[in-house]
Enzyme design. Sequence first.
Site, PDB file in Angstrom:
ATOM      1  N   HIS A  75       1.002   6.240   1.806  1.00 25.06           N
ATOM      2  CA  HIS A  75       1.744   7.202   2.624  1.00 25.06           C
ATOM      3  C   HIS A  75       2.916   7.848   1.901  1.00 25.06           C
ATOM      4  O   HIS A  75       3.476   8.830   2.389  1.00 25.06           O
ATOM      5  CB  HIS A  75       2.127   6.583   3.962  1.00 25.06           C
ATOM      6  N   HIS A  91      -5.573   3.582  -1.689  1.00 27.43           N
ATOM      7  CA  HIS A  91      -6.893   3.935  -1.172  1.00 27.43           C
ATOM      8  C   HIS A  91      -7.215   5.345  -1.664  1.00 27.43           C
ATOM      9  O   HIS A  91      -6.579   6.312  -1.252  1.00 27.43           O
ATOM     10  CB  HIS A  91      -6.843   3.900   0.370  1.00 27.43           C
ATOM     11  N   GLU A 101     -11.043  -9.460   2.878  1.00 30.82           N
ATOM     12  CA  GLU A 101      -9.798  -9.052   3.545  1.00 30.82           C
ATOM     13  C   GLU A 101     -10.102  -8.882   5.022  1.00 30.82           C
ATOM     14  O   GLU A 101     -10.912  -8.027   5.408  1.00 30.82           O
ATOM     15  CB  GLU A 101      -9.261  -7.739   2.958  1.00 30.82           C
ATOM     16  N   ARG A 132      -6.993  12.865   0.679  1.00 29.60           N
ATOM     17  CA  ARG A 132      -5.911  13.353   1.537  1.00 29.60           C
ATOM     18  C   ARG A 132      -4.533  12.822   1.136  1.00 29.60           C
ATOM     19  O   ARG A 132      -3.532  13.405   1.475  1.00 29.60           O
ATOM     20  CB  ARG A 132      -6.181  13.040   3.009  1.00 29.60           C
ATOM     21  N   ARG A 186      -9.329   8.080  -1.139  1.00 29.37           N
ATOM     22  CA  ARG A 186     -10.295   8.520  -0.129  1.00 29.37           C
ATOM     23  C   ARG A 186     -11.158   9.632  -0.685  1.00 29.37           C
ATOM     24  O   ARG A 186     -10.737  10.397  -1.557  1.00 29.37           O
ATOM     25  CB  ARG A 186      -9.565   8.999   1.133  1.00 29.37           C
ATOM     26  N   GLU A 215      -8.642   0.450  -3.040  1.00 35.85           N
ATOM     27  CA  GLU A 215      -9.541   0.474  -1.883  1.00 35.85           C
ATOM     28  C   GLU A 215     -10.398   1.718  -2.003  1.00 35.85           C
ATOM     29  O   GLU A 215      -9.881   2.810  -2.253  1.00 35.85           O
ATOM     30  CB  GLU A 215      -8.744   0.597  -0.579  1.00 35.85           C
ATOM     31  N   HIS A 260      -3.924  -4.392   7.715  1.00 35.54           N
ATOM     32  CA  HIS A 260      -4.066  -3.256   8.623  1.00 35.54           C
ATOM     33  C   HIS A 260      -3.208  -3.425   9.867  1.00 35.54           C
ATOM     34  O   HIS A 260      -3.388  -4.373  10.618  1.00 35.54           O
ATOM     35  CB  HIS A 260      -5.509  -2.989   9.061  1.00 35.54           C
ATOM     36  N   THR A 285      -8.315   3.764   8.309  1.00 30.58           N
ATOM     37  CA  THR A 285      -9.524   2.944   8.343  1.00 30.58           C
ATOM     38  C   THR A 285      -9.614   2.271   9.713  1.00 30.58           C
ATOM     39  O   THR A 285      -8.720   1.535  10.095  1.00 30.58           O
ATOM     40  CB  THR A 285      -9.460   1.872   7.231  1.00 30.58           C
ATOM     41  N   ASN A 324       0.853  -1.192   0.000  1.00 32.87           N
ATOM     42  CA  ASN A 324       0.000   0.000   0.000  1.00 32.87           C
ATOM     43  C   ASN A 324       0.887   1.240   0.000  1.00 32.87           C
ATOM     44  O   ASN A 324       1.684   1.445   0.924  1.00 32.87           O
ATOM     45  CB  ASN A 324      -0.903  -0.044   1.247  1.00 32.87           C
TER      46      ASN A 324
END
Length: 238
Positions: free
Chosen positions: A10, A43, A151, A49, A45, A70, A191, A101, A7
């Site tokens: 970030h 993801h 998941e 962000r 969003r 996602e 996660h 999340t 992922n």
Amino acid sequence: MSTLGVNIDHVATVRQARRTVEPDPVWAAALAELGGADAITVHLREDRRHIQDRDLEVLRRTVQVKLNLECAIAPSMIDIACRVKPCQVTLVPEKREEITTEGGLDVVAHRAATEEAVLRLKDAGITVSLFIDPCPQQIDASVDLGVAAAELHTGCYANAATEAERHNELVKLSRASAMVRLAGLELNAGHGLTYRNVVPVARLDGMGELNIGHSIVARAVFVGFTQAVREMKSLISG
Ligand code: PXP
């Protein structure tokens, strides 16, 4: 053997801190592939962000492994997913005020809206995974919706304060994993997974894709992206 979905959200978080063009998550995806990533996860969003629409569009054209998007079940997000057509969409819950999340999608409470999203994605030829808590009601509801994968949310396992608590959470994940596999769904998890806590989850029977972001990006700051991915890949395949 588990596979690794990296992922890269970030990387985009750092870029958005200055609203500039670097670091580019598209570069991170390429380096993750070099390090052995089996999938790239982003993801998108609703508040944008970190990952931006441009990132998703470029990644769709450049990522050579599986691209997993996602997103929330909101119709506007499903519109984007159906247009961009990533290999897989993982539906997640989303609250604007959350840092990340916070729990699985409540498929029982949001059954009609989830079903609508699932049907549209399946019609568009996209594999659908639901990000859910490791509990029987959520698994049953997911199976009813005819999705290809679930998941399991590993946040409670990752955040466990004591060894005993962690063990209990692992038992829950193990039982939920067996249910998911028995129902014929692909088994994914993610996660809060880190280099220190990932191995017991990777070793659960039938475990497929592990989606890991924060820990890999954090290590990449010091050792480089490709190396950070390589180290995680070797842990989960060992
Ligand atoms: N899986 C899902 C569905 C997520 O929402 C996230 C966080 O965006 C992750 C995996 C990765 O979590 P982490 O960044 O804690 O590794």
